[in-house]
Design an enzyme around this catalytic site. Structure first.
Site, mmCIF file in Angstrom:
data_model
loop_
_atom_site.group_PDB
_atom_site.id
_atom_site.type_symbol
_atom_site.label_atom_id
_atom_site.label_comp_id
_atom_site.label_asym_id
_atom_site.label_seq_id
_atom_site.Cartn_x
_atom_site.Cartn_y
_atom_site.Cartn_z
ATOM 1 N N LYS A 9 0.810 -1.156 -0.025
ATOM 2 C CA LYS A 9 -0.098 -0.064 0.087
ATOM 3 C C LYS A 9 0.913 1.200 -0.103
ATOM 4 O O LYS A 9 2.242 1.098 0.308
ATOM 5 C CB LYS A 9 -0.983 0.026 1.091
ATOM 6 N N TYR A 49 -11.983 -3.289 -3.440
ATOM 7 C CA TYR A 49 -12.785 -3.048 -1.612
ATOM 8 C C TYR A 49 -14.174 -2.900 -2.000
ATOM 9 O O TYR A 49 -14.708 -2.797 -0.791
ATOM 10 C CB TYR A 49 -11.930 -1.913 -1.075
ATOM 11 N N ASN A 112 -1.797 -0.294 7.282
ATOM 12 C CA ASN A 112 -1.157 -1.607 7.693
ATOM 13 C C ASN A 112 -0.369 -2.174 6.317
ATOM 14 O O ASN A 112 -0.217 -3.505 6.468
ATOM 15 C CB ASN A 112 -2.340 -2.589 8.246
ATOM 16 N N HIS A 115 -1.777 -5.438 1.443
ATOM 17 C CA HIS A 115 -2.953 -6.187 1.187
ATOM 18 C C HIS A 115 -2.680 -7.587 0.616
ATOM 19 O O HIS A 115 -1.825 -7.788 -0.062
ATOM 20 C CB HIS A 115 -3.758 -5.641 0.147
ATOM 21 N N GLU A 126 -9.069 -11.028 -7.729
ATOM 22 C CA GLU A 126 -8.156 -9.796 -7.662
ATOM 23 C C GLU A 126 -7.019 -9.819 -8.592
ATOM 24 O O GLU A 126 -6.739 -8.778 -9.389
ATOM 25 C CB GLU A 126 -7.675 -9.838 -6.261
HETATM 26 P P1 RTP Z 1 -6.576 -6.154 3.231
HETATM 27 O O1 RTP Z 1 -8.001 -6.602 2.673
HETATM 28 O O2 RTP Z 1 -6.204 -4.813 3.033
HETATM 29 O O3 RTP Z 1 -5.469 -7.196 2.948
HETATM 30 O O4 RTP Z 1 -6.645 -6.253 4.988
HETATM 31 P P2 RTP Z 1 -7.490 -7.345 5.649
HETATM 32 O O5 RTP Z 1 -8.036 -8.507 4.574
HETATM 33 O O6 RTP Z 1 -6.603 -7.907 6.684
HETATM 34 O O7 RTP Z 1 -8.547 -6.580 6.348
HETATM 35 P P3 RTP Z 1 -10.080 -6.380 5.787
HETATM 36 O O8 RTP Z 1 -11.104 -6.527 6.891
HETATM 37 O O9 RTP Z 1 -10.381 -6.867 4.176
HETATM 38 O O10 RTP Z 1 -10.152 -4.548 5.737
HETATM 39 C C1 RTP Z 1 -9.675 -3.938 4.463
HETATM 40 C C2 RTP Z 1 -8.556 -2.870 4.871
HETATM 41 O O11 RTP Z 1 -9.684 -1.834 5.456
HETATM 42 C C3 RTP Z 1 -8.980 -1.032 6.568
HETATM 43 N N1 RTP Z 1 -9.608 -1.018 7.636
HETATM 44 N N2 RTP Z 1 -9.842 -0.151 8.335
HETATM 45 N N3 RTP Z 1 -10.625 1.694 10.409
HETATM 46 C C4 RTP Z 1 -10.941 0.354 10.522
HETATM 47 O O12 RTP Z 1 -11.610 -0.246 11.639
HETATM 48 C C5 RTP Z 1 -10.765 -0.437 9.472
HETATM 49 N N4 RTP Z 1 -10.985 -1.777 9.298
HETATM 50 C C6 RTP Z 1 -10.280 -2.270 8.049
HETATM 51 C C7 RTP Z 1 -7.368 -1.820 6.888
HETATM 52 O O13 RTP Z 1 -6.500 -1.080 5.968
HETATM 53 C C8 RTP Z 1 -7.705 -3.100 6.244
HETATM 54 O O14 RTP Z 1 -6.374 -3.489 5.368
HETATM 55 MG MG MG Z 2 -8.999 -7.920 3.175
#
Ligand code: RTP
Ligand code: MG
Length: 149
Positions: A9, A49, A112, A115, A126
């Protein structure tokens, strides 16, 4: 062979962690089959997303992902989807284990670093969304017999 989609990112690029992050997947033994540094359009970010479109953090997430270049990648190997998620660590870097990318380099969920696709089917969707077929290189590293029985 299984493939996953990973994207460093904008925070990972800005913090100079591109080499460090790629190194972790390379030395693990996965094979890089697609790689590009790119600016992300709002349209691509929203498609990527889409599952989160109703969540309160969605506008900020789109704003962030489109704020600077990202490194989009496709990696190949046995079990690469789940393994990459382990290497990346928990979504919230404060909960991510030390030794993971997010655990070692991050402090907040909205920054973070990387992705990773969350399932084999998601990975296929994707990869199609981010890469054209001709941008992917199919190759067999000469190390293969030393990595797989
Ligand atoms: P990613 O898709 O980016 O690999 O991350 P992930 O699967 O670990 O998490 P996901 O639940 O898919 O969330 C996507 C991205 O959204 C942001 N996020 N912000 N502020 C918040 O509560 C929150 N929750 C999620 C994070 O950047 C997360 O990676
Ligand atoms: Mg995710």
């Amino acid at each position: 062979m299984e493939r996953t989609f990973l994207a460093i990112k904008p925070d990972g690029v800005q913090r100079g962690l591109v080499g460090e992050i790629i190194r972790r997947f390379e030395t693990k033994g996965f094979t890089l089959v697609g790689l590009k540094l790119m600016n992300v359009s709002k349209e691509l970010a929203e498609k990527h997303y889409d599952v989160h479109k109703e969540r309160p953090f969605f506008p900020g997430l789109i704003q962030f992902i489109t704020s600077g270049p990202v490194v989009a990648m496709v990696w190949e190997g046995d079990g690469v989807v789940a393994s990459a998620r382990k290497i990346i660590g928990a979504t919230n870097p404060l909960s991510a284990e030390p030794g993971t990318i997010r655990g070692d380099f991050g402090v907040t969920v909205g920054r973070n670093l990387i992705h990773g696709s969350d399932a084999i089917e998601t990975a296929q969707t994707e990869i199609k969304l981010w890469f054209k077929e001709e941008e992917l290189a199919s190759w067999q590293p000469t190390l293969t017999p030393w990595l797989y029985e």
